[in-house]
Scaffold this motif. Sequence first.
Motif: not given
Length: 151
Positions: A12, A143, A108, A19, A102, A72-74, A104-105
């Motif tokens: 991260l 994020a 976490a 990612l 990154q 990580v939530s995306v 778009d994260v």
Amino acid sequence: MRIYLPASLDQLEPASGPLTPRRAHAVTPALRAMFPDEDDEGLEYAAQLAAADDSLALLADAPEAPQLRCVVSVDVADAAVAVVSGDDDVPSAVELTRAVPQSDVICAHVDEPGAAADVTLAAAGDEAAGERLDERDLLWYDASELPDVPR
């Protein structure tokens, strides 16, 4: 589609780039079938926990990374995800087929620093340490807070 991507904190770092494609977890039809009485929040939590387990495997291969589970939530397009249907896979397993920037994260979920010893042991196969981790909740970070996550 919201996916839960197992990661390590060093992935991260802004210099790490996007990612990369890998196994992730999501609320899939198979997960819904496994827990028919569970609401969406419970199903999302189950997918997140499965991703936390997968982050241990990543950490086992990256001993130089901070030894804390990270999920990580995306949100990604449905076309960026392929359902995994092997007998050995958990029902939430999906395959992320495209790199994710990154930016778009969304957030976490990360272990508190005090879990590092158990994470290291569990990543090496210590079942008792894994059971202790099962009792710990991952901490939520927006994020915008990721650079400040304690390591």
